[in-house]
Scaffold this motif. Structure first.
Motif, PDB file in Angstrom:
ATOM      1  N   LYS A  29       0.750  -1.285   0.202  1.00 28.45           N
ATOM      2  CA  LYS A  29      -0.003  -0.120   0.080  1.00 28.45           C
ATOM      3  C   LYS A  29       0.763   1.198   0.068  1.00 28.45           C
ATOM      4  O   LYS A  29       0.602   2.047  -0.665  1.00 28.45           O
ATOM      5  CB  LYS A  29      -0.820  -0.066   0.996  1.00 28.45           C
ATOM      6  CG  LYS A  29      -1.901   1.125   1.424  1.00 28.45           C
ATOM      7  CD  LYS A  29      -2.620   1.326   2.490  1.00 28.45           C
ATOM      8  CE  LYS A  29      -3.826   2.301   2.652  1.00 28.45           C
ATOM      9  NZ  LYS A  29      -4.439   2.254   4.034  1.00 28.45           N
ATOM     10  N   GLU A  32       2.425   1.581  -3.590  1.00 24.31           N
ATOM     11  CA  GLU A  32       1.616   1.992  -4.443  1.00 24.31           C
ATOM     12  C   GLU A  32       1.411   3.571  -4.323  1.00 24.31           C
ATOM     13  O   GLU A  32       1.006   4.335  -5.334  1.00 24.31           O
ATOM     14  CB  GLU A  32       0.160   1.483  -4.242  1.00 24.31           C
ATOM     15  CG  GLU A  32       0.263  -0.024  -5.072  1.00 24.31           C
ATOM     16  CD  GLU A  32      -0.958  -0.857  -4.592  1.00 24.31           C
ATOM     17  OE1 GLU A  32      -1.973  -0.303  -3.723  1.00 24.31           O
ATOM     18  OE2 GLU A  32      -1.229  -1.672  -5.079  1.00 24.31           O
ATOM     19  N   GLU A  33       1.065   4.074  -2.992  1.00 21.61           N
ATOM     20  CA  GLU A  33       1.055   5.627  -2.802  1.00 21.61           C
ATOM     21  C   GLU A  33       2.248   6.320  -3.166  1.00 21.61           C
ATOM     22  O   GLU A  33       1.814   7.512  -3.852  1.00 21.61           O
ATOM     23  CB  GLU A  33       0.647   5.689  -1.155  1.00 21.61           C
ATOM     24  CG  GLU A  33      -0.484   5.150  -0.712  1.00 21.61           C
ATOM     25  CD  GLU A  33      -0.743   5.249   0.700  1.00 21.61           C
ATOM     26  OE1 GLU A  33      -1.873   4.867   1.410  1.00 21.61           O
ATOM     27  OE2 GLU A  33       0.284   5.534   1.328  1.00 21.61           O
ATOM     28  N   GLU A  35       4.190   5.560  -5.476  1.00 14.59           N
ATOM     29  CA  GLU A  35       4.516   5.195  -6.970  1.00 14.59           C
ATOM     30  C   GLU A  35       3.489   6.303  -7.602  1.00 14.59           C
ATOM     31  O   GLU A  35       3.895   7.143  -8.671  1.00 14.59           O
ATOM     32  CB  GLU A  35       4.108   3.984  -7.398  1.00 14.59           C
ATOM     33  CG  GLU A  35       5.340   2.967  -7.153  1.00 14.59           C
ATOM     34  CD  GLU A  35       6.490   3.184  -7.841  1.00 14.59           C
ATOM     35  OE1 GLU A  35       6.500   3.857  -9.000  1.00 14.59           O
ATOM     36  OE2 GLU A  35       7.730   2.981  -7.832  1.00 14.59           O
ATOM     37  N   LYS A  36       2.185   6.692  -7.113  1.00 16.98           N
ATOM     38  CA  LYS A  36       1.386   7.470  -7.322  1.00 16.98           C
ATOM     39  C   LYS A  36       1.840   9.106  -7.369  1.00 16.98           C
ATOM     40  O   LYS A  36       1.663   9.682  -8.238  1.00 16.98           O
ATOM     41  CB  LYS A  36       0.159   7.372  -6.609  1.00 16.98           C
ATOM     42  CG  LYS A  36      -1.079   8.093  -7.320  1.00 16.98           C
ATOM     43  CD  LYS A  36      -2.337   8.028  -6.481  1.00 16.98           C
ATOM     44  CE  LYS A  36      -3.573   8.959  -7.172  1.00 16.98           C
ATOM     45  NZ  LYS A  36      -2.985  10.347  -7.526  1.00 16.98           N
ATOM     46  N   GLU A  37       2.411   9.086  -6.078  1.00 19.75           N
ATOM     47  CA  GLU A  37       3.056  10.550  -5.931  1.00 19.75           C
ATOM     48  C   GLU A  37       4.237  10.833  -6.912  1.00 19.75           C
ATOM     49  O   GLU A  37       4.044  12.062  -7.630  1.00 19.75           O
ATOM     50  CB  GLU A  37       3.534  10.772  -4.593  1.00 19.75           C
ATOM     51  CG  GLU A  37       4.102  11.919  -4.166  1.00 19.75           C
ATOM     52  CD  GLU A  37       4.657  12.155  -2.562  1.00 19.75           C
ATOM     53  OE1 GLU A  37       5.024  12.931  -2.431  1.00 19.75           O
ATOM     54  OE2 GLU A  37       4.185  11.294  -1.916  1.00 19.75           O
ATOM     55  N   LYS A  38       4.908   9.946  -7.294  1.00 19.56           N
ATOM     56  CA  LYS A  38       5.947  10.122  -8.012  1.00 19.56           C
ATOM     57  C   LYS A  38       5.596  10.146  -9.431  1.00 19.56           C
ATOM     58  O   LYS A  38       5.938  11.302  -9.942  1.00 19.56           O
ATOM     59  CB  LYS A  38       7.097   9.031  -7.864  1.00 19.56           C
ATOM     60  CG  LYS A  38       8.288   9.153  -8.990  1.00 19.56           C
ATOM     61  CD  LYS A  38       9.350   7.998  -8.675  1.00 19.56           C
ATOM     62  CE  LYS A  38       8.942   6.780  -9.374  1.00 19.56           C
ATOM     63  NZ  LYS A  38       9.970   5.881  -9.526  1.00 19.56           N
ATOM     64  N   ALA A  39       4.749   9.813  -9.935  1.00 12.95           N
ATOM     65  CA  ALA A  39       4.084   9.863 -11.247  1.00 12.95           C
ATOM     66  C   ALA A  39       3.354  11.011 -11.447  1.00 12.95           C
ATOM     67  O   ALA A  39       3.532  11.836 -12.481  1.00 12.95           O
ATOM     68  CB  ALA A  39       2.953   8.769 -11.538  1.00 12.95           C
ATOM     69  N   ASP A  40       2.819  11.474 -10.268  1.00 16.37           N
ATOM     70  CA  ASP A  40       2.001  12.806 -10.157  1.00 16.37           C
ATOM     71  C   ASP A  40       3.110  14.024 -10.351  1.00 16.37           C
ATOM     72  O   ASP A  40       2.846  14.987 -11.376  1.00 16.37           O
ATOM     73  CB  ASP A  40       1.087  12.925  -9.101  1.00 16.37           C
ATOM     74  CG  ASP A  40      -0.044  12.166  -9.136  1.00 16.37           C
ATOM     75  OD1 ASP A  40      -0.512  11.665 -10.310  1.00 16.37           O
ATOM     76  OD2 ASP A  40      -0.692  12.046  -7.783  1.00 16.37           O
ATOM     77  N   THR A  82      10.778  12.535  -3.060  1.00 16.81           N
ATOM     78  CA  THR A  82      10.273  11.391  -3.264  1.00 16.81           C
ATOM     79  C   THR A  82      10.936  10.177  -3.734  1.00 16.81           C
ATOM     80  O   THR A  82      10.739   9.053  -3.184  1.00 16.81           O
ATOM     81  CB  THR A  82       9.112  11.613  -4.517  1.00 16.81           C
ATOM     82  OG1 THR A  82       7.977  12.796  -4.204  1.00 16.81           O
ATOM     83  CG2 THR A  82       7.977  10.305  -4.467  1.00 16.81           C
TER      84      THR A  82
END
Length: 415
Positions: A29, A32-33, A35-40, A82
């Motif tokens: 979890k 995933e959080e 990875e999402k922050e990095k992608a954003d 990040t």
């Protein structure tokens, strides 16, 4: 004794497996959080690049350029932080995996030792007396039955022990594979972090170069800020006049016979039920309104504050300035009615839209595609952004509740 040892061993295996699953789920979890922050953040940086490349050919050393570089530097710093957190998370995963491997190795060692003792005991039994003779040498039926049950339990225990050894061996191999994967991931992230830190240093030097140049022009910048403030005061005066007239008309309508307008507690003006519903809906969407442009970043935020990089310079803004790509469409952030269309010095084309007792204002437009009194929906295009002489395409956006100006960044979605 043997039976108790086997049960205890299986109990420990169960605890280890359950704990591994629980920790793994939590780590997944968190990963995933992250990875999402990095992608954003990476998406935001690509947006910065796309917008800033538009002005490369005519870029000048201006306050607007410094604001843009500063925002880009801040976002790049966020990406590096990040990545640093990702490295720390992978280190934690590596440590957890190494701990699992150590525990599994100890459990496997104990199981194999126990299995060896069982084989040894069986071999001793076979040397002294055959299994058949052992069973049929029983003195009575009860003893014969007990010996048969003992041999069955003993055989079953050996089978279960062998199965558990196989399971643990497979789990151990899987954990070692996971460990190798984590170490490989760590190397990749470290390489990425090194590259992004180099980019951060480049931005820092670029920012410092602009700061050094502008610091020599402090008087010019202060004059520019003062002139902008006067233009903004004129803009705000116009907005207040528009809102005051709206309030006057609403109050006049409420005094008419059979009027259905009312003024609720905390409201700045009497409203019809439809207007009150729209106003309530606008308020209920605070923090979720779309941006007035599809792509962009805030170069100057709301309020009065010292400039983040220029010493002795104070910034003042009753709205936010959003840098975007030239010729971008400007769109309304919520359903409403166009209340005012005008042109203001320093701000160009300006549109004011009413949402019940709330108002949004969009300035620095080169074209306007709506009319006064027109009803609009969220994301409807109301015009195109103007591009200044420095090649900077920027929209000025404000939000009001009655005669009270508010911070627009708290109303639109965060990026």
């Amino acid at each position: 004794m043997l039976k108790k040892t086997i049960i205890y061993t299986f109990f420990l295996i169960g605890i280890i497996c359950f704990g591994a699953v629980d920790v793994s789920a939590q780590t997944k979890k968190t990963r995933e959080e992250l990875e999402k922050e990095k992608a954003d953040v990476q998406a935001r940086l690509r947006e910065f690049d796309a917008i800033l490349k538009q002005t490369t050919a005519i870029k000048k050393t201006t306050l607007g350029e410094l604001n843009a570089i500063t925002r880009q530097f801040q976002t790049q710093t966020r990406l590096v932080n990040t990545l640093d957190r990702e490295v720390k998370l992978i280190n934690q995963e590596i440590s957890e995996t190494e701990g699992k491997i150590t525990s599994l190795e100890e459990e496997l060692k104990d199981l194999k030792a126990e299995y060896g003792r069982m084989i040894y005991n069986a071999s001793k039994l076979n040397r002294g007396l055959s299994i058949v003779a052992f069973v049929f040498s029983s003195s009575n039926f009860n003893q014969l039955y007990s010996r048969l049950m003992y041999l069955k339990q003993y055989t079953d225990s050996r089978k279960q022990q062998a199965i558990q050894i196989e399971k643990l061996s497979l789990e151990l191999a899987e954990q070692r594979k996971t460990l190798d994967q984590r170490k490989s991931e760590k190397e990749n992230v470290l390489a990425e972090e090194k590259k992004e830190r180099a980019e951060l240093e480049r931005l820092k030097q670029s920012q410092q170069g602009v700061v050094n140049t502008l610091s020599k022009k402090e008087k010019d910048i202060k004059r520019q800020i003062t002139a902008t403030k006067k233009q903004q005061d004129q803009l705000n005066k116009m907005i207040k006049q528009v809102i005051e007239e709206e309030i006057r008309l609403a109050e006049a309508a409420s005094r008419k016979e059979n009027s259905n307008t009312t003024k609720s507690a905390g409201s700045s003006m009497p409203m019809t039920p439809e207007a009150a519903a729209l106003s309530s809906s606008f308020a209920g969407n605070k923090g979720r309104l779309p941006w007035p442009v599809e792509t962009g970043f805030i170069t100057q935020r709301y309020g009065t504050y010292p400039h983040p990089t220029l010493k002795g310079i104070t910034m003042e803004n009753d709205g936010i300035d959003i840098r975007t790509q030239p010729n971008s469409n400007v769109r309304t952030v919520f359903d409403g009615t166009v209340t005012k269309i005008t042109t203001m010095p320093g701000y160009g084309g300006t549109v004011i839209i009413k949402h019940g007792e709330y108002y949004t204002m969009y300035s620095k437009l080169k074209t306007i595609s709506v009319k006064t009194g027109q009803k609009v929906n969220a994301k409807d295009v109301i015009g195109q952004v103007a591009t200044g002489p420095d090649g900077e395409a920027e929209v000025h956006f404000q939000t009001w509740k009655g005669l009270q100006v508010m911070d627009p960044s708290t109303w639109i979605t965060s990026k």
